[in-house]
Design an enzyme around this catalytic site. Structure first.
Site, PDB file in Angstrom:
ATOM      1  N   LYS A  78      67.894  43.631  71.713  1.00 43.93           N
ATOM      2  CA  LYS A  78      67.586  44.887  71.018  1.00 43.93           C
ATOM      3  C   LYS A  78      68.835  45.451  70.343  1.00 43.93           C
ATOM      4  CE  LYS A  78      66.160  46.871  74.865  1.00 43.93           C
ATOM      5  NZ  LYS A  78      66.426  45.761  75.829  1.00 43.93           N
ATOM      6  N   ARG A 119      66.979  44.638  87.117  1.00 49.04           N
ATOM      7  CA  ARG A 119      66.595  45.263  85.837  1.00 49.04           C
ATOM      8  C   ARG A 119      65.345  44.592  85.275  1.00 49.04           C
ATOM      9  NH1 ARG A 119      72.101  44.532  82.906  1.00 49.04           N
ATOM     10  NH2 ARG A 119      70.991  45.194  81.030  1.00 49.04           N
ATOM     11  N   ARG A 136      79.878  44.566  81.123  1.00 50.57           N
ATOM     12  CA  ARG A 136      79.207  45.752  81.649  1.00 50.57           C
ATOM     13  C   ARG A 136      79.005  45.627  83.154  1.00 50.57           C
ATOM     14  NH1 ARG A 136      74.129  47.151  77.788  1.00 50.57           N
ATOM     15  NH2 ARG A 136      73.165  47.427  79.837  1.00 50.57           N
ATOM     16  N   ARG A 144      60.973  53.954  77.785  1.00 42.94           N
ATOM     17  CA  ARG A 144      60.983  52.922  78.825  1.00 42.94           C
ATOM     18  C   ARG A 144      59.889  53.132  79.848  1.00 42.94           C
ATOM     19  NH1 ARG A 144      66.513  51.135  78.274  1.00 42.94           N
ATOM     20  NH2 ARG A 144      67.031  49.447  79.619  1.00 42.94           N
ATOM     21  N   ARG A 148      77.348  38.071  78.747  1.00 40.43           N
ATOM     22  CA  ARG A 148      77.586  39.048  77.663  1.00 40.43           C
ATOM     23  C   ARG A 148      78.945  39.730  77.822  1.00 40.43           C
ATOM     24  NH1 ARG A 148      73.438  43.876  76.617  1.00 40.43           N
ATOM     25  NH2 ARG A 148      73.757  44.154  78.863  1.00 40.43           N
TER      26      ARG A 148
HETATM   27  P1  AP5 Z   1      71.825  42.556  73.532  1.00 37.13           P
HETATM   28  O1  AP5 Z   1      71.559  42.711  72.077  1.00 37.13           O
HETATM   29  O2  AP5 Z   1      72.961  43.310  74.129  1.00 37.13           O
HETATM   30  O3  AP5 Z   1      70.478  42.824  74.362  1.00 37.13           O
HETATM   31  P2  AP5 Z   1      69.728  44.183  74.689  1.00 37.13           P
HETATM   32  O4  AP5 Z   1      68.268  43.903  74.608  1.00 37.13           O
HETATM   33  O5  AP5 Z   1      70.253  45.307  73.862  1.00 37.13           O
HETATM   34  O6  AP5 Z   1      70.134  44.315  76.204  1.00 37.13           O
HETATM   35  P3  AP5 Z   1      70.642  45.526  77.103  1.00 37.13           P
HETATM   36  O7  AP5 Z   1      71.150  44.923  78.388  1.00 37.13           O
HETATM   37  O8  AP5 Z   1      71.595  46.416  76.376  1.00 37.13           O
HETATM   38  O9  AP5 Z   1      69.314  46.247  77.377  1.00 37.13           O
HETATM   39  P4  AP5 Z   1      68.985  47.132  78.531  1.00 37.13           P
HETATM   40  O10 AP5 Z   1      67.669  47.587  78.054  1.00 37.13           O
HETATM   41  O11 AP5 Z   1      68.983  46.571  79.885  1.00 37.13           O
HETATM   42  O12 AP5 Z   1      70.228  48.128  78.617  1.00 37.13           O
HETATM   43  P5  AP5 Z   1      70.438  49.621  78.153  1.00 37.13           P
HETATM   44  O13 AP5 Z   1      71.820  49.735  77.715  1.00 37.13           O
HETATM   45  O14 AP5 Z   1      69.331  50.083  77.282  1.00 37.13           O
HETATM   46  O15 AP5 Z   1      72.002  40.991  73.813  1.00 37.13           O
HETATM   47  C1  AP5 Z   1      72.298  40.504  75.113  1.00 37.13           C
HETATM   48  C2  AP5 Z   1      73.180  39.253  75.011  1.00 37.13           C
HETATM   49  O16 AP5 Z   1      72.436  38.222  74.366  1.00 37.13           O
HETATM   50  C3  AP5 Z   1      74.449  39.432  74.161  1.00 37.13           C
HETATM   51  O17 AP5 Z   1      75.488  38.678  74.716  1.00 37.13           O
HETATM   52  C4  AP5 Z   1      74.059  38.890  72.773  1.00 37.13           C
HETATM   53  O18 AP5 Z   1      75.168  38.383  72.054  1.00 37.13           O
HETATM   54  C5  AP5 Z   1      73.080  37.778  73.163  1.00 37.13           C
HETATM   55  N1  AP5 Z   1      72.020  37.580  72.173  1.00 37.13           N
HETATM   56  C6  AP5 Z   1      71.322  38.537  71.490  1.00 37.13           C
HETATM   57  N2  AP5 Z   1      70.402  37.957  70.687  1.00 37.13           N
HETATM   58  C7  AP5 Z   1      70.507  36.624  70.886  1.00 37.13           C
HETATM   59  C8  AP5 Z   1      69.819  35.474  70.349  1.00 37.13           C
HETATM   60  N3  AP5 Z   1      68.811  35.603  69.437  1.00 37.13           N
HETATM   61  N4  AP5 Z   1      70.190  34.240  70.767  1.00 37.13           N
HETATM   62  C9  AP5 Z   1      71.195  34.086  71.688  1.00 37.13           C
HETATM   63  N5  AP5 Z   1      71.897  35.130  72.224  1.00 37.13           N
HETATM   64  C10 AP5 Z   1      71.548  36.378  71.830  1.00 37.13           C
HETATM   65  O19 AP5 Z   1      70.234  50.402  79.539  1.00 37.13           O
HETATM   66  C11 AP5 Z   1      71.172  50.307  80.600  1.00 37.13           C
HETATM   67  C12 AP5 Z   1      70.725  51.218  81.741  1.00 37.13           C
HETATM   68  O20 AP5 Z   1      70.683  52.592  81.290  1.00 37.13           O
HETATM   69  C13 AP5 Z   1      69.320  50.961  82.292  1.00 37.13           C
HETATM   70  O21 AP5 Z   1      69.321  49.941  83.268  1.00 37.13           O
HETATM   71  C14 AP5 Z   1      68.963  52.326  82.857  1.00 37.13           C
HETATM   72  O22 AP5 Z   1      69.609  52.549  84.089  1.00 37.13           O
HETATM   73  C15 AP5 Z   1      69.573  53.279  81.846  1.00 37.13           C
HETATM   74  N6  AP5 Z   1      68.652  53.639  80.756  1.00 37.13           N
HETATM   75  C16 AP5 Z   1      68.826  53.380  79.425  1.00 37.13           C
HETATM   76  N7  AP5 Z   1      67.798  53.871  78.719  1.00 37.13           N
HETATM   77  C17 AP5 Z   1      66.951  54.437  79.607  1.00 37.13           C
HETATM   78  C18 AP5 Z   1      65.694  55.087  79.470  1.00 37.13           C
HETATM   79  N8  AP5 Z   1      65.101  55.256  78.272  1.00 37.13           N
HETATM   80  N9  AP5 Z   1      65.089  55.532  80.593  1.00 37.13           N
HETATM   81  C19 AP5 Z   1      65.676  55.415  81.811  1.00 37.13           C
HETATM   82  N10 AP5 Z   1      66.865  54.790  82.010  1.00 37.13           N
HETATM   83  C20 AP5 Z   1      67.496  54.305  80.908  1.00 37.13           C
END
Ligand code: AP5
Length: 209
Positions: free
Chosen positions: A13, A166, A155, A88, A127
């Site tokens: 994402k 997660r 991270r 979410r 990552r």
């Molecule tokens: P990346 O693009 O970073 O993936 P992502 O989907 O953004 O993953 P996140 O881990 O950031 O999502 P998340 O939803 O768990 O975390 P968030 O920060 O929102 O890509 C991942 C890796 O893959 C990278 O190394 C990239 O290079 C590689 N990659 C990407 N595309 C690729 C491809 N096509 N092929 C190969 N490799 C590829 O949330 C973190 C925490 O915050 C949550 O756990 C929760 O505690 C809290 N939180 C955040 N939002 C909320 C909410 N709305 N409600 C409640 N808690 C929340």
């Protein structure tokens, strides 16, 4: 144009959102980025959110909805927003619908970036992210950012046990949003297990860019 990016942790994402911002100038709101900044700055929100994030659990809905109500009022959101990591839960999705309709802004699409869990574990444990510019890469980039030379770090929630939790939390609390957005005809699924550029071409085509 207002777009929700749905998908499991590590589906890509943030990677796709960064490309959409670079090429099409939309405003990117990542609740994960906002929360990590709040934790780093030790704000009240950060202090409340930290223990949930460290454990890979969701931060309570009321904290997230309050932060989003404030963020969505800011002027940079008027031309359109990519919502990354929000909503979410069904409660958050209903709150987003209410916020958008009170601002008279439609939600154009919910893009589901679809990737199998075992691919995700490998992606997230390798990552690395730039502390300076936020570039998302992997351990293969080495210790310095290929874009700006900043420090690449891992991270705290990207260890295997937390990643697996997660993924469980995603299945239980967030996956039901697929049906929520199917019900309003907004859902488009994209195969995220392909080269980043191939996925991005599909994202652009879907959004009509
Ligand atoms: P990346 O693009 O970073 O993936 P992502 O989907 O953004 O993953 P996140 O881990 O950031 O999502 P998340 O939803 O768990 O975390 P968030 O920060 O929102 O890509 C991942 C890796 O893959 C990278 O190394 C990239 O290079 C590689 N990659 C990407 N595309 C690729 C491809 N096509 N092929 C190969 N490799 C590829 O949330 C973190 C925490 O915050 C949550 O756990 C929760 O505690 C809290 N939180 C955040 N939002 C909320 C909410 N709305 N409600 C409640 N808690 C929340």
């Amino acid at each position: 144009m207002n777009i929700v990016l749905l998908g499991a942790p590590g589906a890509g994402k943030g990677t796709q959102a960064a490309k959409l911002v670079e090429k099409n100038g939309l405003c990117h709101i990542s609740t994960g980025d906002i929360l990590r900044a709040a934790v780093a700055n030790q704000t009240e929100l950060g202090q409340k959110a930290k223990r949930y994030m460290d454990a890979g659990e969701l931060v309570p809905d009321e904290l997230i909805i309050d932060l989003m109500k404030e963020r969505i009022q800011q002027p940079d959101t008027q031309a359109g927003v990519i919502f990354d990591g929000f909503p979410r839960t069904t409660t958050q999705a209903v709150a987003l619908d209410t916020m958008l309709s009170s601002l008279d802004r439609p939600l154009d699409a919910a893009l589901l970036i679809d990737v199998a869990p075992e691919v995700i574990v490998g992606r997230l444990t390798s990552r690395r992210t730039c502390r300076v510019c936020g570039y998302i890469g992997s351990v293969a980039d080495g210790p310095t950012c290929p874009k700006c030379g900043g420090e690449m770090y891992q991270r705290g929630d990207d260890d295997e046990a937390t990643v697996r939790n997660r993924l469980d939390v995603y299945q239980k609390s967030t996956a039901p949003l697929v049906d929520y957005y199917k019900g309003s005809d907004k859902l488009v699924a994209i195969d995220g297990d392909r080269d980043v550029e191939v996925v991005f071409a599909d994202v652009e085509k879907t959004l009509g860019f």
